[in-house]
Scaffold this motif. Sequence first.
Motif, PDB file in Angstrom:
ATOM      1  N   VAL A   1       0.950  -1.244  -0.127  1.00  0.00           N
ATOM      2  CA  VAL A   1       0.064   0.095   0.055  1.00  0.00           C
ATOM      3  C   VAL A   1       0.852   1.357  -0.041  1.00  0.00           C
ATOM      4  CG1 VAL A   1      -1.751   1.284   1.178  1.00  0.00           C
ATOM      5  CG2 VAL A   1      -1.830  -1.135   1.356  1.00  0.00           C
ATOM      6  N   ASN A   2       0.587   2.325  -0.782  1.00  0.00           N
ATOM      7  CA  ASN A   2       0.999   3.724  -0.859  1.00  0.00           C
ATOM      8  C   ASN A   2       2.741   3.366  -1.609  1.00  0.00           C
ATOM      9  OD1 ASN A   2       1.265   6.290  -0.516  1.00  0.00           O
ATOM     10  ND2 ASN A   2       2.062   6.369   1.628  1.00  0.00           N
ATOM     11  N   GLY A   3       2.814   2.474  -2.335  1.00  0.00           N
ATOM     12  CA  GLY A   3       4.016   2.260  -2.819  1.00  0.00           C
ATOM     13  C   GLY A   3       5.217   1.152  -2.314  1.00  0.00           C
ATOM     14  N   ARG A   4       4.407   0.438  -1.116  1.00  0.00           N
ATOM     15  CA  ARG A   4       5.418  -0.080  -0.616  1.00  0.00           C
ATOM     16  C   ARG A   4       5.566  -1.322  -1.515  1.00  0.00           C
ATOM     17  NH1 ARG A   4       5.151  -1.880   5.269  1.00  0.00           N
ATOM     18  NH2 ARG A   4       6.785  -3.706   5.374  1.00  0.00           N
ATOM     19  N   ASN A   5       7.002  -1.941  -1.390  1.00  0.00           N
ATOM     20  CA  ASN A   5       7.510  -2.893  -2.398  1.00  0.00           C
ATOM     21  C   ASN A   5       7.221  -4.165  -1.716  1.00  0.00           C
ATOM     22  OD1 ASN A   5       8.702  -4.277  -4.279  1.00  0.00           O
ATOM     23  ND2 ASN A   5      10.945  -3.795  -3.657  1.00  0.00           N
ATOM     24  N   VAL A   6       6.460  -5.148  -1.999  1.00  0.00           N
ATOM     25  CA  VAL A   6       6.064  -6.425  -1.694  1.00  0.00           C
ATOM     26  C   VAL A   6       6.462  -7.447  -2.529  1.00  0.00           C
ATOM     27  CG1 VAL A   6       4.413  -7.878  -0.408  1.00  0.00           C
ATOM     28  CG2 VAL A   6       4.533  -5.368  -0.004  1.00  0.00           C
ATOM     29  N   SER A   7       7.227  -8.583  -2.186  1.00  0.00           N
ATOM     30  CA  SER A   7       7.232  -9.747  -3.145  1.00  0.00           C
ATOM     31  C   SER A   7       6.135 -10.541  -3.219  1.00  0.00           C
ATOM     32  CB  SER A   7       8.563 -10.497  -2.728  1.00  0.00           C
ATOM     33  OG  SER A   7       8.608 -11.490  -3.435  1.00  0.00           O
TER      34      SER A   7
ATOM     35  N   SER B   1       1.666 -23.688   4.273  1.00  0.00           N
ATOM     36  CA  SER B   1       0.377 -23.170   3.539  1.00  0.00           C
ATOM     37  C   SER B   1       0.774 -21.830   2.905  1.00  0.00           C
ATOM     38  CB  SER B   1      -0.868 -23.702   3.897  1.00  0.00           C
ATOM     39  OG  SER B   1      -0.644 -25.243   4.252  1.00  0.00           O
ATOM     40  N   VAL B   2       0.127 -21.584   1.647  1.00  0.00           N
ATOM     41  CA  VAL B   2      -0.037 -20.086   1.169  1.00  0.00           C
ATOM     42  C   VAL B   2      -1.306 -20.316   0.715  1.00  0.00           C
ATOM     43  CG1 VAL B   2       1.089 -20.779  -0.932  1.00  0.00           C
ATOM     44  CG2 VAL B   2       1.105 -18.603  -0.413  1.00  0.00           C
ATOM     45  N   LEU B   3      -2.129 -18.911   0.857  1.00  0.00           N
ATOM     46  CA  LEU B   3      -3.364 -18.746   0.476  1.00  0.00           C
ATOM     47  C   LEU B   3      -3.175 -17.468  -0.306  1.00  0.00           C
ATOM     48  CD1 LEU B   3      -5.465 -19.037   3.896  1.00  0.00           C
ATOM     49  CD2 LEU B   3      -4.643 -20.726   2.092  1.00  0.00           C
ATOM     50  N   ALA B   4      -3.875 -17.494  -1.797  1.00  0.00           N
ATOM     51  CA  ALA B   4      -4.045 -16.651  -2.632  1.00  0.00           C
ATOM     52  C   ALA B   4      -5.270 -16.047  -2.759  1.00  0.00           C
ATOM     53  CB  ALA B   4      -3.215 -16.905  -3.909  1.00  0.00           C
ATOM     54  N   ASP B   5      -6.274 -16.461  -2.067  1.00  0.00           N
ATOM     55  CA  ASP B   5      -7.577 -16.348  -2.318  1.00  0.00           C
ATOM     56  C   ASP B   5      -8.218 -14.897  -1.918  1.00  0.00           C
ATOM     57  OD1 ASP B   5      -7.482 -17.326   0.069  1.00  0.00           O
ATOM     58  OD2 ASP B   5      -9.460 -18.526   0.126  1.00  0.00           O
ATOM     59  N   TYR B   6      -7.672 -14.107  -1.202  1.00  0.00           N
ATOM     60  CA  TYR B   6      -8.161 -13.143  -0.432  1.00  0.00           C
ATOM     61  C   TYR B   6      -6.828 -12.125  -0.183  1.00  0.00           C
ATOM     62  CZ  TYR B   6     -10.695 -10.752   3.295  1.00  0.00           C
ATOM     63  OH  TYR B   6     -11.256  -9.808   4.291  1.00  0.00           O
ATOM     64  N   ASP B   7      -7.249 -10.858  -0.046  1.00  0.00           N
ATOM     65  CA  ASP B   7      -6.238  -9.833   0.460  1.00  0.00           C
ATOM     66  C   ASP B   7      -6.155  -9.704   2.024  1.00  0.00           C
ATOM     67  OD1 ASP B   7      -5.872  -9.459  -2.287  1.00  0.00           O
ATOM     68  OD2 ASP B   7      -6.915  -7.413  -2.268  1.00  0.00           O
ATOM     69  N   TYR B   8      -5.278 -10.528   2.426  1.00  0.00           N
ATOM     70  CA  TYR B   8      -5.064 -10.860   3.697  1.00  0.00           C
ATOM     71  C   TYR B   8      -4.505  -9.722   4.765  1.00  0.00           C
ATOM     72  CZ  TYR B   8      -6.611 -15.614   2.993  1.00  0.00           C
ATOM     73  OH  TYR B   8      -7.193 -16.803   2.696  1.00  0.00           O
ATOM     74  N   TYR B   9      -3.539  -9.360   4.022  1.00  0.00           N
ATOM     75  CA  TYR B   9      -2.323  -8.325   4.789  1.00  0.00           C
ATOM     76  C   TYR B   9      -1.861  -7.266   3.981  1.00  0.00           C
ATOM     77  CZ  TYR B   9       1.220  -7.091   8.141  1.00  0.00           C
ATOM     78  OH  TYR B   9       2.246  -6.631   9.167  1.00  0.00           O
ATOM     79  N   TYR B  10      -2.201  -5.942   4.402  1.00  0.00           N
ATOM     80  CA  TYR B  10      -2.017  -4.889   3.646  1.00  0.00           C
ATOM     81  C   TYR B  10      -0.341  -4.126   4.335  1.00  0.00           C
ATOM     82  CZ  TYR B  10      -6.444  -5.186   1.781  1.00  0.00           C
ATOM     83  OH  TYR B  10      -7.771  -5.556   1.047  1.00  0.00           O
ATOM     84  N   ALA B  11       0.350  -4.101   3.631  1.00  0.00           N
ATOM     85  CA  ALA B  11       1.836  -3.861   4.157  1.00  0.00           C
ATOM     86  C   ALA B  11       1.712  -2.333   3.701  1.00  0.00           C
ATOM     87  CB  ALA B  11       3.045  -4.438   3.700  1.00  0.00           C
ATOM     88  N   VAL B  12       1.783  -1.351   4.559  1.00  0.00           N
ATOM     89  CA  VAL B  12       1.784  -0.078   4.154  1.00  0.00           C
ATOM     90  C   VAL B  12       3.065   0.784   4.386  1.00  0.00           C
ATOM     91  CG1 VAL B  12       0.438   2.423   4.857  1.00  0.00           C
ATOM     92  CG2 VAL B  12      -0.662  -0.009   5.294  1.00  0.00           C
ATOM     93  N   ARG B  13       3.353   1.481   3.283  1.00  0.00           N
ATOM     94  CA  ARG B  13       4.477   2.461   3.275  1.00  0.00           C
ATOM     95  C   ARG B  13       4.128   3.675   3.674  1.00  0.00           C
ATOM     96  NH1 ARG B  13       6.417   6.756  -0.044  1.00  0.00           N
ATOM     97  NH2 ARG B  13       8.538   6.955  -0.197  1.00  0.00           N
ATOM     98  N   ARG B  14       4.695   4.046   4.799  1.00  0.00           N
ATOM     99  CA  ARG B  14       4.284   5.132   5.747  1.00  0.00           C
ATOM    100  C   ARG B  14       4.955   6.468   4.934  1.00  0.00           C
ATOM    101  NH1 ARG B  14       6.144   2.445  10.238  1.00  0.00           N
ATOM    102  NH2 ARG B  14       7.548   3.944  10.862  1.00  0.00           N
ATOM    103  N   ASP B  15       4.194   7.584   5.122  1.00  0.00           N
ATOM    104  CA  ASP B  15       4.868   8.842   4.418  1.00  0.00           C
ATOM    105  C   ASP B  15       6.010   9.168   5.105  1.00  0.00           C
ATOM    106  OD1 ASP B  15       2.758   8.610   2.378  1.00  0.00           O
ATOM    107  OD2 ASP B  15       1.411  10.022   3.579  1.00  0.00           O
ATOM    108  N   ASP B  16       6.260   8.848   6.492  1.00  0.00           N
ATOM    109  CA  ASP B  16       7.177   9.539   7.280  1.00  0.00           C
ATOM    110  C   ASP B  16       8.410   8.439   7.258  1.00  0.00           C
ATOM    111  OD1 ASP B  16       5.862   7.871   8.719  1.00  0.00           O
ATOM    112  OD2 ASP B  16       6.309   8.676  10.647  1.00  0.00           O
ATOM    113  N   ALA B  17       8.265   7.354   6.965  1.00  0.00           N
ATOM    114  CA  ALA B  17       9.304   6.349   7.071  1.00  0.00           C
ATOM    115  C   ALA B  17       9.226   5.504   5.940  1.00  0.00           C
ATOM    116  CB  ALA B  17       9.309   5.869   8.207  1.00  0.00           C
ATOM    117  N   SER B  18       9.498   5.603   4.906  1.00  0.00           N
ATOM    118  CA  SER B  18       9.440   4.944   3.712  1.00  0.00           C
ATOM    119  C   SER B  18      10.313   3.704   3.498  1.00  0.00           C
ATOM    120  CB  SER B  18       9.947   5.838   2.117  1.00  0.00           C
ATOM    121  OG  SER B  18      11.295   6.193   2.412  1.00  0.00           O
ATOM    122  N   ASP B  19      11.414   3.555   4.126  1.00  0.00           N
ATOM    123  CA  ASP B  19      12.163   2.530   4.139  1.00  0.00           C
ATOM    124  C   ASP B  19      13.131   2.513   5.199  1.00  0.00           C
ATOM    125  OD1 ASP B  19      13.938   0.308   3.693  1.00  0.00           O
ATOM    126  OD2 ASP B  19      14.142   0.516   1.749  1.00  0.00           O
ATOM    127  N   VAL B  20      13.031   1.783   6.354  1.00  0.00           N
ATOM    128  CA  VAL B  20      13.846   1.777   7.642  1.00  0.00           C
ATOM    129  C   VAL B  20      15.178   1.498   7.262  1.00  0.00           C
ATOM    130  CG1 VAL B  20      14.188   0.900  10.064  1.00  0.00           C
ATOM    131  CG2 VAL B  20      11.852   1.555   9.026  1.00  0.00           C
TER     132      VAL B  20
END
Length: 527
Positions: free
Chosen positions: A126-132, A196-215
Amino acid sequence: MQADVSVIIAVYNTMPYLTECLDSVVSQTIGPDRMQVVAVDDGSTDGGDKELQRFAELYPGLFTVLTQEHSGGQAQPSNRALSMATGRYVFFLGAGDHLGPEALERLVSAADTYDSDVVLGRTIGVNGRNVSRAVYESTRPEITLDDSPLAWALSNNKLFRRELVERHGLRFPEHMPLWSDQPFTLEACVRARRISVLADYDYYYAVRRDDASDVGSRTPHLTRLRCTAEVMKSAASLIERGTGRDTVLRRHFTWELSKLLDQDFLTLEPERQDDVCAGVGALAEAYLTPGIVAKLDRTRRVKLLLAQVGLADELRELIRRERDGVGSAVVVTGDGVYEALPGFGTLPNHHFALPGSAAGLLRIDDVVRDEDGILTGRLPLVGASSVRVAFLPVRKGRSQDEDITGCYKLAEGHVPPFAEPVAAEQHDDHLAIKVHVPYASLTKSRADRAKIFVPRLYVRVANVTYQLPLPQLPGPSTSVVRWRGGKAFRITLGDDSQGNLKIYVSRMSRLKAVRRALRRMRRRKHS
C-alpha cells in the motif's frame, strides 16, 4: 477457553497508522472470543501508548497492553509479547499495517484444515510499499523453500502454530536492530511440518508510511551489513550446503547486500566505502557459490565479485557509472560477446558474457554534424564485423514516430534494406563512426510533397545484425537548401518525440531559397 490466535503487535511511533491497524483487528470476523491481542509499546513518543490504552478500554478483555523504554528494534517487544501469548496460533502484525476483515478467520481455518504449522496469506503493498508477491500466485496447501519463492517472503506477517514456536524456543534475536524477524521466520519454516500459502483473499496490507518509507535505507550501511551477516549466518546454520541453502542465500545477495552497493554507497566517506566493500566481500567469500553466481544478473554479479576480490576502485567506478547512466562498451572476441564493465579483463570473462542480445547496450553517443553534412559519433563497440547505414523513407499513411524504435536484434535471416558502408575507426573502447547525409538522393522525389526519412545504423556483431536509430543532434534543428533540376529543397535535421534523428525534406520556392542564400553570404562577409 483458549483463544485460537494471539495477535502480536510491536508498536513504535506509527501514529496515525496505528489506529487503522487496531481497527482492522477489532473488526475481524473471527470474533473477539477467539482472539487475544498482545501489544507492546516500545517507548513511542507520538501518542501510540495512549491509543493502545484507548482500544484496551473500548474492548475490555481483548487487549493486553505493555509499555517499555525504547529498545531500538522490534525484537525485544515481539519476544515480550510472545511470552504472554496463549492462542493456538500466533500472528505478527506490523503496527503501521492492517488486515483484511476475514484474514484471521481464513488463516486459522486453513491451518486447521491442512494441519499446517505456518500459513501465509496474500500480502498487498500500500502507498508504494514494495512487497514480493511471487509466492502468492496461487493457493497451495503445501510449499517448501525449494519449490516456491518463499525465500523472498521471510517477514513475520504469517500465522505460526504456537506449539511449534515453543517446542523449538523460537525467538527474535535482540542484538539485531533490523530484520530480526527473518531468522525467526526462516527457522519456523525449516522446522515446520507443513507450510501453506493462500492466494484467495487480500489478507495483509503492508503500508509504506509517508514519514518512514524504508527503515532499512535510513540505517547506516555498516549496521545493515552486520544484520545481513547475522541473517545469512542463521540461514547457513539451519540449512545444509546445496541448492536449498543457495535458494535462501541468493535472496540476501540479490536484495540486502546488493542494496548496500547502490548509489548511496558513493555518499559514504572513502574509508566507510572500503569497510562496506570488505564486509560484502567477506560474505561473498563465505557464501557466494557458483550456483548463486549463475542466477544473479550481470551487474549485481560483477559488483559482488569485485568486492570479493577487493577491487574497491573498480566497484566505485561501476556504481558511479550506474548512477550517471554511463554505459559500457560491448566487446567481441573469438570466444564470445561481453559487456566491458569495470573489472573486465581482471575477473574471468564469463562473468561479463552477453549470452542473448546486445541490443540493450548498443547505442550511438556524441553525434554532431559538420557543414558538409557529415555526422560523427561514438559507438561503444569493439570488434564489430561491419557497420552500415540506410536512410529509410517513412511510408505513406504511417505516423511520423511509428518507425522510430530503440536498438533491436534483427530476426535470423532478415535482410536489412540497402545500406551504405560507414567509415569506422576502431579505438580501445569504441568505434568512431562517420556518416554522410546523402543530400542528393534525399531530393529525388517524383512529387513535390514533403518527405520524411529515418536514418538507421546496421551493426553486425558476432553474426547477429542489430538496427540502431541515430540520436538527435544537439541544439535546435538545422536545415540546408539543396537544388535539383532547378528546384529548391529544404532538408531539415530534426528529431522525433523519442529523441531520435529524423530528416524532413520539403520543396522551397526559388525566391525564398535565393533570399536565404543571399542572407548567408552577407553574414559570412561580415563575420
